[in-house]
Design a protein around this motif. Structure first.
Motif, PDB file in Angstrom:
ATOM      1  N   ASP A   1       0.836  -1.205   0.000  1.00 26.48           N
ATOM      2  CA  ASP A   1       0.000   0.000   0.000  1.00 26.48           C
ATOM      3  C   ASP A   1       0.870   1.254   0.000  1.00 26.48           C
ATOM      4  O   ASP A   1       0.592   2.214  -0.731  1.00 26.48           O
TER       5      ASP A   1
ATOM      6  N   GLU B   1       2.381   1.750  -3.476  1.00 26.56           N
ATOM      7  CA  GLU B   1       1.421   2.289  -4.440  1.00 26.56           C
ATOM      8  C   GLU B   1       1.179   3.776  -4.213  1.00 26.56           C
ATOM      9  O   GLU B   1       1.151   4.570  -5.157  1.00 26.56           O
ATOM     10  N   ARG B   2       1.004   4.145  -2.950  1.00 26.06           N
ATOM     11  CA  ARG B   2       0.749   5.558  -2.659  1.00 26.06           C
ATOM     12  C   ARG B   2       1.967   6.418  -2.958  1.00 26.06           C
ATOM     13  O   ARG B   2       1.851   7.520  -3.487  1.00 26.06           O
TER      14      ARG B   2
ATOM     15  N   GLY C   1       2.408   7.361  -6.549  1.00 24.65           N
ATOM     16  CA  GLY C   1       1.490   8.321  -7.146  1.00 24.65           C
ATOM     17  C   GLY C   1       0.048   7.888  -7.202  1.00 24.65           C
ATOM     18  O   GLY C   1      -0.792   8.588  -7.769  1.00 24.65           O
ATOM     19  N   LYS C   2      -0.284   6.732  -6.602  1.00 27.26           N
ATOM     20  CA  LYS C   2      -1.659   6.240  -6.655  1.00 27.26           C
ATOM     21  C   LYS C   2      -2.439   6.561  -5.379  1.00 27.26           C
ATOM     22  O   LYS C   2      -3.372   5.860  -5.018  1.00 27.26           O
ATOM     23  N   GLY C   3      -2.044   7.598  -4.703  1.00 25.11           N
ATOM     24  CA  GLY C   3      -2.726   7.994  -3.475  1.00 25.11           C
ATOM     25  C   GLY C   3      -1.881   8.987  -2.706  1.00 25.11           C
ATOM     26  O   GLY C   3      -0.828   9.430  -3.175  1.00 25.11           O
TER      27      GLY C   3
ATOM     28  N   ASN D   1       9.216   2.766  -3.858  1.00 29.60           N
ATOM     29  CA  ASN D   1       9.140   4.041  -4.594  1.00 29.60           C
ATOM     30  C   ASN D   1       9.558   5.225  -3.724  1.00 29.60           C
ATOM     31  O   ASN D   1       8.955   6.306  -3.768  1.00 29.60           O
TER      32      ASN D   1
END
Length: 304
Positions: free
Chosen positions: A196, A199-200, A203-205, A240
């Motif tokens: 999680d 992903e965030r 750039g997905k959150g 990331n």
């Protein structure tokens, strides 16, 4: 940054043998006249302004968007500090209180940043730093009560911090240099948390990198006995996260904690000296009382 293995939180708990001047007790916290903390979005910012006088220090925290129109009303730094003082009313020795006051200002800015979202690695980082800073505090119950008051002042859950930190530590102890970077291909509660975050951060959150996150990340590697720079680099890639930022922030906190160890050693030496002086005064007083009693008995005996 030097070899990442040179940073060990367990080692920082040991007193430094190098003697340092008394000014070291103040050097581990930064004295700042102004601090501006900007989010990843240009339309949102927090500003801390300080003005010092002989009678007070004023700290303001403002949230704004383009055009100067306020968006979300957030507590000021002063509000957060006041909440802490209300929750924990007992005096705190200055060597600990100075650092706590500095940290709560920094964490307030992180907490109310637009992109902030609580995560377990951040919690592990803060718990690690807090426990190191407060190691040797005179009373264990007070140390935990201060922790509770600190987190609640930021309107977060101290039990969640402790529980999440413990889960991550237990998971990390079962990992090694290979398995810890393979979390994307594995299933599990902690693996899900790390996915999680990845992903965030990608750039997905919402994701807000901070020094506490860097500390939490390295704590995972330390517990997994995987502190080689190459492992940290691979883990940062999987999450990331910018490794250069992590290296920089680990250096900052290594220096902070090292100075704190030196300052605490000086404090211990001072307390020990004062305790010895007090014991000597008590023994001297007792000796005087014994002598006076003997003289009194001698005089009374001679009179009879």
């Amino acid at each position: 940054m030097a070899a990442i293995s040179s940073l060990s939180f367990s080692a920082l708990g040991q007193a430094s043998e190098r003697k340092v001047p008394v000014s070291a007790t103040r050097s581990f916290v930064s004295n700042f006249d102004g601090f501006r903390f900007r989010t990843n979005y240009g339309s949102d910012s927090f500003v801390v302004q300080t003005s010092n006088s002989s009678s007070r220090m004023v700290i303001q925290c403002l949230s704004s968007v383009a055009g100067g129109v306020p968006t979300v009303s957030v507590p000021t730094v002063s509000d957060t500090k006041l909440n802490f003082l209300k929750a924990y009313k007992r005096p705190i020795p200055s060597i600990y209180n100075n650092v706590l006051q500095e940290l709560i200002v920094q964490q307030h800015l992180m907490r109310y940043k637009r992109t902030y979202q609580y995560d377990a690695v951040f919690a592990l980082g803060f718990v690690t730093v807090y426990d190191q800073l407060m190691e040797g505090y005179p009373d264990d119950e007070d140390r935990e009560a201060i922790f509770q008051a600190y987190i609640k002042a930021l309107k977060e859950d101290p039990e969640q911090y402790r529980n999440d930190a413990q889960k991550l530590e237990e998971w990390a102890r079962a990992q090694n240099a290979t398995s810890i970077i393979e979390f994307p291909s594995r299933e599990g509660e902690i693996e899900g948390i790390l996915k999680d975050i990845s992903e965030r951060a990608g750039g997905k959150g919402s994701f807000s990198y901070s020094r506490f996150f860097a500390i939490g990340l390295f704590r995972l590697l330390e517990l997994a006995n995987a502190t080689e720079p190459t492992v940290l680099e691979k883990l940062c890639v999987s999450l990331n996260i910018n490794k250069r930022s992590v290296d920089r922030d680990l250096d900052v906190y290594r220096n902070l904690l090292s100075k704190l160890v030196q300052a605490k050693e000086l404090l211990k030496e001072y307390v020990d000296r004062e305790k010895k002086k007090m014991e000597e005064r008590v023994q001297s007083q007792k000796a005087n009382e014994v002598v006076a009693k003997c003289l009194g008995e001698f005089q009374n005996g001679g009179a009879s």
